[in-house]
Design a protein around this motif. Structure first.
Motif, PDB file in Angstrom:
ATOM      1  N   CYS A 190       0.818  -1.211   0.000  1.00  0.00           N
ATOM      2  CA  CYS A 190       0.000   0.000   0.000  1.00  0.00           C
ATOM      3  C   CYS A 190       0.854   1.264   0.000  1.00  0.00           C
ATOM      4  O   CYS A 190       2.023   1.241   0.382  1.00  0.00           O
ATOM      5  N   GLY A 191       0.252   2.347  -0.443  1.00  0.00           N
ATOM      6  CA  GLY A 191       0.945   3.633  -0.395  1.00  0.00           C
ATOM      7  C   GLY A 191       1.971   3.794  -1.494  1.00  0.00           C
ATOM      8  O   GLY A 191       2.936   4.542  -1.337  1.00  0.00           O
ATOM      9  N   LEU A 192       1.746   3.115  -2.631  1.00  0.00           N
ATOM     10  CA  LEU A 192       2.668   3.256  -3.763  1.00  0.00           C
ATOM     11  C   LEU A 192       2.367   4.572  -4.485  1.00  0.00           C
ATOM     12  O   LEU A 192       1.204   4.966  -4.610  1.00  0.00           O
ATOM     13  N   SER A 193       3.423   5.223  -4.960  1.00  0.00           N
ATOM     14  CA  SER A 193       3.185   6.532  -5.586  1.00  0.00           C
ATOM     15  C   SER A 193       4.078   6.795  -6.796  1.00  0.00           C
ATOM     16  O   SER A 193       4.079   7.919  -7.305  1.00  0.00           O
ATOM     17  N   THR A 194       4.835   5.783  -7.238  1.00  0.00           N
ATOM     18  CA  THR A 194       5.669   5.973  -8.429  1.00  0.00           C
ATOM     19  C   THR A 194       5.492   4.780  -9.378  1.00  0.00           C
ATOM     20  O   THR A 194       5.209   3.654  -8.918  1.00  0.00           O
ATOM     21  N   PRO A 195       5.717   4.997 -10.672  1.00  0.00           N
ATOM     22  CA  PRO A 195       5.618   3.872 -11.620  1.00  0.00           C
ATOM     23  C   PRO A 195       6.600   2.751 -11.271  1.00  0.00           C
ATOM     24  O   PRO A 195       6.265   1.571 -11.374  1.00  0.00           O
ATOM     25  N   GLU A 196       7.814   3.126 -10.837  1.00  0.00           N
ATOM     26  CA  GLU A 196       8.843   2.111 -10.567  1.00  0.00           C
ATOM     27  C   GLU A 196       8.436   1.192  -9.426  1.00  0.00           C
ATOM     28  O   GLU A 196       8.681  -0.026  -9.474  1.00  0.00           O
ATOM     29  N   THR A 197       7.837   1.760  -8.398  1.00  0.00           N
ATOM     30  CA  THR A 197       7.479   0.907  -7.259  1.00  0.00           C
ATOM     31  C   THR A 197       6.203   0.100  -7.548  1.00  0.00           C
ATOM     32  O   THR A 197       6.047  -1.006  -7.032  1.00  0.00           O
TER      33      THR A 197
ATOM     34  N   ASP B  32      -0.996  -6.813   4.585  1.00  0.00           N
ATOM     35  CA  ASP B  32      -0.997  -5.473   3.990  1.00  0.00           C
ATOM     36  C   ASP B  32       0.141  -4.679   4.641  1.00  0.00           C
ATOM     37  O   ASP B  32       0.231  -4.618   5.874  1.00  0.00           O
ATOM     38  N   VAL B  33       0.989  -4.077   3.828  1.00  0.00           N
ATOM     39  CA  VAL B  33       2.144  -3.346   4.367  1.00  0.00           C
ATOM     40  C   VAL B  33       2.272  -1.989   3.692  1.00  0.00           C
ATOM     41  O   VAL B  33       1.987  -1.842   2.515  1.00  0.00           O
ATOM     42  N   SER B  34       2.725  -1.009   4.496  1.00  0.00           N
ATOM     43  CA  SER B  34       3.066   0.283   3.906  1.00  0.00           C
ATOM     44  C   SER B  34       4.420   0.741   4.456  1.00  0.00           C
ATOM     45  O   SER B  34       5.444   0.625   3.785  1.00  0.00           O
ATOM     46  N   SER B  35       4.451   1.190   5.732  1.00  0.00           N
ATOM     47  CA  SER B  35       5.701   1.719   6.305  1.00  0.00           C
ATOM     48  C   SER B  35       6.849   0.717   6.251  1.00  0.00           C
ATOM     49  O   SER B  35       8.010   1.115   6.107  1.00  0.00           O
ATOM     50  N   GLY B  36       6.538  -0.553   6.403  1.00  0.00           N
ATOM     51  CA  GLY B  36       7.577  -1.585   6.525  1.00  0.00           C
ATOM     52  C   GLY B  36       8.358  -1.836   5.248  1.00  0.00           C
ATOM     53  O   GLY B  36       9.338  -2.586   5.256  1.00  0.00           O
ATOM     54  N   VAL B  37       7.939  -1.237   4.143  1.00  0.00           N
ATOM     55  CA  VAL B  37       8.710  -1.369   2.899  1.00  0.00           C
ATOM     56  C   VAL B  37       9.131   0.028   2.401  1.00  0.00           C
ATOM     57  O   VAL B  37       9.171   0.289   1.210  1.00  0.00           O
ATOM     58  N   GLU B  38       9.427   0.912   3.381  1.00  0.00           N
ATOM     59  CA  GLU B  38       9.840   2.282   3.049  1.00  0.00           C
ATOM     60  C   GLU B  38      11.206   2.592   3.652  1.00  0.00           C
ATOM     61  O   GLU B  38      11.538   2.111   4.743  1.00  0.00           O
ATOM     62  N   SER B  39      11.941   3.465   2.986  1.00  0.00           N
ATOM     63  CA  SER B  39      13.210   3.962   3.523  1.00  0.00           C
ATOM     64  C   SER B  39      12.987   5.266   4.295  1.00  0.00           C
ATOM     65  O   SER B  39      13.834   5.679   5.081  1.00  0.00           O
ATOM     66  N   ALA B  40      11.873   5.919   4.066  1.00  0.00           N
ATOM     67  CA  ALA B  40      11.458   7.136   4.778  1.00  0.00           C
ATOM     68  C   ALA B  40       9.949   7.242   4.566  1.00  0.00           C
ATOM     69  O   ALA B  40       9.420   6.611   3.636  1.00  0.00           O
TER      70      ALA B  40
ATOM     71  N   GLY C  36       6.650   7.578   3.156  1.00  0.00           N
ATOM     72  CA  GLY C  36       6.183   7.841   1.797  1.00  0.00           C
ATOM     73  C   GLY C  36       7.158   7.452   0.699  1.00  0.00           C
ATOM     74  O   GLY C  36       6.810   7.561  -0.474  1.00  0.00           O
ATOM     75  N   VAL C  37       8.349   6.996   1.076  1.00  0.00           N
ATOM     76  CA  VAL C  37       9.356   6.623   0.066  1.00  0.00           C
ATOM     77  C   VAL C  37       9.519   5.105   0.060  1.00  0.00           C
ATOM     78  O   VAL C  37      10.156   4.528   0.955  1.00  0.00           O
ATOM     79  N   LYS C  38       8.928   4.450  -0.931  1.00  0.00           N
ATOM     80  CA  LYS C  38       8.987   2.996  -0.998  1.00  0.00           C
ATOM     81  C   LYS C  38      10.381   2.543  -1.463  1.00  0.00           C
ATOM     82  O   LYS C  38      11.026   3.215  -2.276  1.00  0.00           O
ATOM     83  N   ASP C  39      10.801   1.391  -0.930  1.00  0.00           N
ATOM     84  CA  ASP C  39      12.126   0.843  -1.208  1.00  0.00           C
ATOM     85  C   ASP C  39      11.917  -0.486  -1.950  1.00  0.00           C
ATOM     86  O   ASP C  39      11.310  -1.415  -1.402  1.00  0.00           O
ATOM     87  N   ILE C  40      12.418  -0.555  -3.171  1.00  0.00           N
ATOM     88  CA  ILE C  40      12.153  -1.723  -4.015  1.00  0.00           C
ATOM     89  C   ILE C  40      12.748  -2.994  -3.403  1.00  0.00           C
ATOM     90  O   ILE C  40      12.127  -4.065  -3.439  1.00  0.00           O
ATOM     91  N   ALA C  41      13.922  -2.897  -2.802  1.00  0.00           N
ATOM     92  CA  ALA C  41      14.524  -4.097  -2.182  1.00  0.00           C
ATOM     93  C   ALA C  41      13.660  -4.590  -1.026  1.00  0.00           C
ATOM     94  O   ALA C  41      13.490  -5.809  -0.832  1.00  0.00           O
TER      95      ALA C  41
END
Ligand SMILES: O=C(O)c1ccccc1N[C@@H]1O[C@H](COP(=O)(O)O)[C@@H](O)[C@H]1O
Length: 210
Positions: free
Chosen positions: A7-14, A182-190, A192-197
């Protein structure tokens, strides 16, 4: 196989990374106070990248009818996730009016919240158990006490959210038997910033949970 909503994706890459990693659902947040908020125009463009096999969820907080109409017309989500204090009847009316699947988030602070959750039977299509609201109504990266679900007679489709991460999601699935996580913060580096790894690591951890 346990379903996975990123959840909380906001870019095409993520979006592409979540789909490639095996997410069953992708979530777009339309709630201006959130660091994950996307405009309806951006949400529509992101949604267009999602293949048919992956379901698109738009998350809203206490929306009015006009906003729901605009979301459905512009983004065409498969699912609306209600993450505020929406009453059971309001969720049921929205689902019928807009012909869309509905999920209702319930903050589980104590066992009484399960009684409240049961009032959504027949009104929402799925319950989403999350930590109680804090700074935001959700997306705070906080888990709740999973033991609250031990003797719960849920009796309808449900999902687990709240503070899930690559390193705790397998334990959460084993502990609760969640059919969907369902995950949002747990796959972020900051915020609102999702981390692909981290997205990949989360999906791998769900697949390997046993
Ligand atoms: O993500 C947000 O910013 C958000 C804002 C308002 C309501 C809910 C929100 N997020 C949802 O909360 C749960 C748990 O998130 P987390 O993994 O603990 O960060 C999840 O459904 C998010 O999509």
């Amino acid at each position: 196989m346990t379903g996975i909503k990123i959840c909380g994706l906001s870019t095409p890459e993520t979006i592409d990374a979540a789909v490639d990693a095996g997410a069953s659902h992708i979530g777009l947040v339309h709630f201006p106070p959130s660091p994950r908020h996307v405009s309806l125009e951006d949400a529509a463009a992101l949604r267009a990248r999602v293949p048919d096999a992956v379901r698109t969820v738009v998350l809203v907080v206490d929306p009015d009818e006009a906003l729901l109409g605009a979301i459905v017309d512009t983004v065409r989500p498969d699912i609306l996730q209600f993450h505020g204090s929406e009453a059971p009847e309001a969720v049921a009316v929205s689902g019928a009016q807009f012909d869309v699947e509905t999920w209702k988030a319930i903050g589980l602070g104590d066992a009484s919240a399960l009684d409240r959750a049961s009032t959504y039977k027949g009104c929402a299509d799925r319950l989403l158990f999350d930590a109680p609201p804090a700074l935001l109504p959700g997306g705070n990266g906080e888990p709740f006490d999973w033991a609250l679900l031990d003797r719960a007679d849920i009796g309808m489709p449900w999902a687990l959210a709240g503070g899930l991460r690559p390193d705790n999601v397998a334990g959460a699935i084993r502990r609760t038997g969640a059919p969907l996580v369902d995950v949002s913060s747990g796959v972020e580096s900051a915020p609102g910033v999702k981390d692909i790894a981290l997205i990949r690591a989360f999906c791998d951890a769900v697949r390997n949970a046993r």
